[in-house]
Design a protein around this motif. Sequence first.
Motif, PDB file in Angstrom:
ATOM      1  N   LEU A 229       0.835  -1.315   0.208  1.00  0.00           N
ATOM      2  CA  LEU A 229      -0.002  -0.251   0.181  1.00  0.00           C
ATOM      3  C   LEU A 229       0.813   1.477  -0.305  1.00  0.00           C
ATOM      4  O   LEU A 229       0.562   1.981  -0.695  1.00  0.00           O
ATOM      5  CB  LEU A 229      -1.262  -0.211   0.990  1.00  0.00           C
ATOM      6  N   ILE A 230       2.093   0.910   0.802  1.00  0.00           N
ATOM      7  CA  ILE A 230       2.191   2.217   0.552  1.00  0.00           C
ATOM      8  C   ILE A 230       3.746   2.658  -0.418  1.00  0.00           C
ATOM      9  O   ILE A 230       3.564   3.342  -1.087  1.00  0.00           O
ATOM     10  CB  ILE A 230       3.445   2.393   2.027  1.00  0.00           C
ATOM     11  N   VAL A 231       4.085   1.657  -0.929  1.00  0.00           N
ATOM     12  CA  VAL A 231       4.660   1.627  -2.463  1.00  0.00           C
ATOM     13  C   VAL A 231       3.798   2.297  -3.181  1.00  0.00           C
ATOM     14  O   VAL A 231       4.381   3.514  -4.256  1.00  0.00           O
ATOM     15  CB  VAL A 231       4.754   0.197  -2.933  1.00  0.00           C
ATOM     16  N   GLY A 232       2.617   1.702  -3.282  1.00  0.00           N
ATOM     17  CA  GLY A 232       1.341   2.032  -4.157  1.00  0.00           C
ATOM     18  C   GLY A 232       0.976   3.285  -4.187  1.00  0.00           C
ATOM     19  O   GLY A 232       0.696   4.629  -5.240  1.00  0.00           O
TER      20      GLY A 232
ATOM     21  N   ALA B  74      13.569   1.983  -2.151  1.00  0.00           N
ATOM     22  CA  ALA B  74      13.367   0.836  -2.821  1.00  0.00           C
ATOM     23  C   ALA B  74      14.198   0.188  -2.565  1.00  0.00           C
ATOM     24  O   ALA B  74      13.436  -1.514  -2.899  1.00  0.00           O
ATOM     25  CB  ALA B  74      14.966   1.402  -3.863  1.00  0.00           C
ATOM     26  N   GLY B  75      15.439  -0.199  -1.506  1.00  0.00           N
ATOM     27  CA  GLY B  75      15.707  -1.632  -1.622  1.00  0.00           C
ATOM     28  C   GLY B  75      14.758  -2.235  -0.637  1.00  0.00           C
ATOM     29  O   GLY B  75      14.411  -3.173  -0.372  1.00  0.00           O
ATOM     30  N   TYR B  76      14.061  -1.727   0.241  1.00  0.00           N
ATOM     31  CA  TYR B  76      13.027  -2.541   0.986  1.00  0.00           C
ATOM     32  C   TYR B  76      11.720  -3.275   0.680  1.00  0.00           C
ATOM     33  O   TYR B  76      11.485  -4.161   0.933  1.00  0.00           O
ATOM     34  CB  TYR B  76      12.600  -1.310   2.730  1.00  0.00           C
ATOM     35  N   THR B  77      11.264  -2.262  -0.011  1.00  0.00           N
ATOM     36  CA  THR B  77      10.303  -2.601  -1.123  1.00  0.00           C
ATOM     37  C   THR B  77      10.928  -3.698  -2.070  1.00  0.00           C
ATOM     38  O   THR B  77      10.031  -4.628  -2.316  1.00  0.00           O
ATOM     39  CB  THR B  77       9.893  -1.390  -1.713  1.00  0.00           C
ATOM     40  N   SER B  78      11.664  -3.677  -2.806  1.00  0.00           N
ATOM     41  CA  SER B  78      12.113  -4.880  -3.513  1.00  0.00           C
ATOM     42  C   SER B  78      12.243  -6.213  -2.949  1.00  0.00           C
ATOM     43  O   SER B  78      11.765  -6.828  -3.637  1.00  0.00           O
ATOM     44  CB  SER B  78      13.263  -4.260  -4.172  1.00  0.00           C
ATOM     45  N   PHE B  79      12.945  -5.759  -1.996  1.00  0.00           N
ATOM     46  CA  PHE B  79      13.438  -6.982  -0.881  1.00  0.00           C
ATOM     47  C   PHE B  79      11.597  -7.327  -0.998  1.00  0.00           C
ATOM     48  O   PHE B  79      11.613  -8.976  -0.806  1.00  0.00           O
ATOM     49  CB  PHE B  79      13.538  -7.021  -0.036  1.00  0.00           C
ATOM     50  N   VAL B  80      10.617  -6.802  -0.357  1.00  0.00           N
ATOM     51  CA  VAL B  80       9.031  -7.621  -0.104  1.00  0.00           C
ATOM     52  C   VAL B  80       8.297  -7.963  -1.009  1.00  0.00           C
ATOM     53  O   VAL B  80       7.916  -9.203  -1.045  1.00  0.00           O
ATOM     54  CB  VAL B  80       8.082  -6.192   0.687  1.00  0.00           C
ATOM     55  N   SER B  81       8.368  -7.420  -2.436  1.00  0.00           N
ATOM     56  CA  SER B  81       7.870  -7.694  -3.559  1.00  0.00           C
ATOM     57  C   SER B  81       8.069  -7.786  -4.568  1.00  0.00           C
ATOM     58  O   SER B  81       7.348  -7.164  -5.873  1.00  0.00           O
ATOM     59  CB  SER B  81       6.046  -7.317  -2.797  1.00  0.00           C
ATOM     60  N   HIS B  82      10.021  -7.144  -4.822  1.00  0.00           N
ATOM     61  CA  HIS B  82      10.144  -6.393  -6.057  1.00  0.00           C
ATOM     62  C   HIS B  82       9.499  -4.971  -6.401  1.00  0.00           C
ATOM     63  O   HIS B  82       9.106  -5.568  -7.486  1.00  0.00           O
ATOM     64  CB  HIS B  82      10.149  -7.802  -7.565  1.00  0.00           C
ATOM     65  N   SER B  83       8.976  -4.582  -5.406  1.00  0.00           N
ATOM     66  CA  SER B  83       8.712  -3.190  -5.910  1.00  0.00           C
ATOM     67  C   SER B  83       8.748  -1.943  -5.856  1.00  0.00           C
ATOM     68  O   SER B  83       8.388  -1.489  -5.376  1.00  0.00           O
ATOM     69  CB  SER B  83       6.635  -3.467  -5.913  1.00  0.00           C
ATOM     70  N   GLY B  84      10.091  -2.410  -6.256  1.00  0.00           N
ATOM     71  CA  GLY B  84      11.187  -0.380  -5.954  1.00  0.00           C
ATOM     72  C   GLY B  84      11.255  -0.006  -6.744  1.00  0.00           C
ATOM     73  O   GLY B  84      11.360   1.350  -6.308  1.00  0.00           O
ATOM     74  N   ALA B  85      10.794  -0.185  -8.031  1.00  0.00           N
ATOM     75  CA  ALA B  85      10.572   0.729  -8.909  1.00  0.00           C
ATOM     76  C   ALA B  85       9.962   2.342  -8.415  1.00  0.00           C
ATOM     77  O   ALA B  85      10.889   2.933  -9.006  1.00  0.00           O
ATOM     78  CB  ALA B  85       9.834   0.552 -10.147  1.00  0.00           C
ATOM     79  N   PRO B  86       8.949   2.375  -7.701  1.00  0.00           N
ATOM     80  CA  PRO B  86       8.305   4.091  -7.223  1.00  0.00           C
ATOM     81  C   PRO B  86       8.836   4.519  -6.681  1.00  0.00           C
ATOM     82  O   PRO B  86       9.243   6.049  -7.344  1.00  0.00           O
ATOM     83  CB  PRO B  86       7.105   3.486  -6.508  1.00  0.00           C
TER      84      PRO B  86
END
Length: 249
Positions: A102-105, A140-152
Amino acid sequence: MLDLTVEAWVLAVIASVAVGMAKGGLAMVGMIAVPVLSLVMSPVQAAGLMLPIYIVSDIGGLIAFRRDFDLQVLKTALPGAVAGVGIGWATAHIVPVAGVTLIVGLIGLIFALNALIRPDLGTVRRAPSPAKGNVWGLLAGYTSFVSHSGAPPWQVYVQPLRLPALVYAGTTTWFFAIVNWVKLIPYAALGQLSLPALKTAAVLVPVALISVWVGLRLVRIMPQKLFYQFITWGLMILSIRLIWQALSG
């Protein structure tokens, strides 16, 4: 190999195409990989299946962009990204994936809407900043680790730098290639790289590698203005998808 249904195999192929095109320079496309696979398996299993495909595709991307990247931008963001992966590993069992999604989005949606409503903000190139780079790199590193969604988070930092399209794509490829290699150790420690998953990933790797070339060709022929419009709209659409995924459980 994993015991997948026909539907799951189709979605896995789509996810692999997305990963390959992302490594060819269309970074935002890769964000759909885990959400697509999460339709037929748990997000954790989907992330584990995709990581080997990301890493092998990274090799193709690094070859393609071996000269087209900005080293200074990488230096300002990678320390934070490595720390973000470490935090993700340390908190893997206590932080709900839906909350991070949700935060990434929300971050991606706010940034994309701001870029579309006030396009004049991006007309002047900004200089790389270690402070901003490490903050957004950590996210980016944290969200990439969780769900490969570090792009935003990565795009929030890099897009205002107004790098040339090929340099933007190459810097993004190098950044996430390094992050993915760092993620190997914690993913293995958490048991997300099982032998059946690795065998399934091996079948999907050729699809991803072909897609690297497709993404590279598109980046090379796409006008720079259109390139930035594409990644901005892509960010907005995928951010909405992530928000919906998080709220729907």
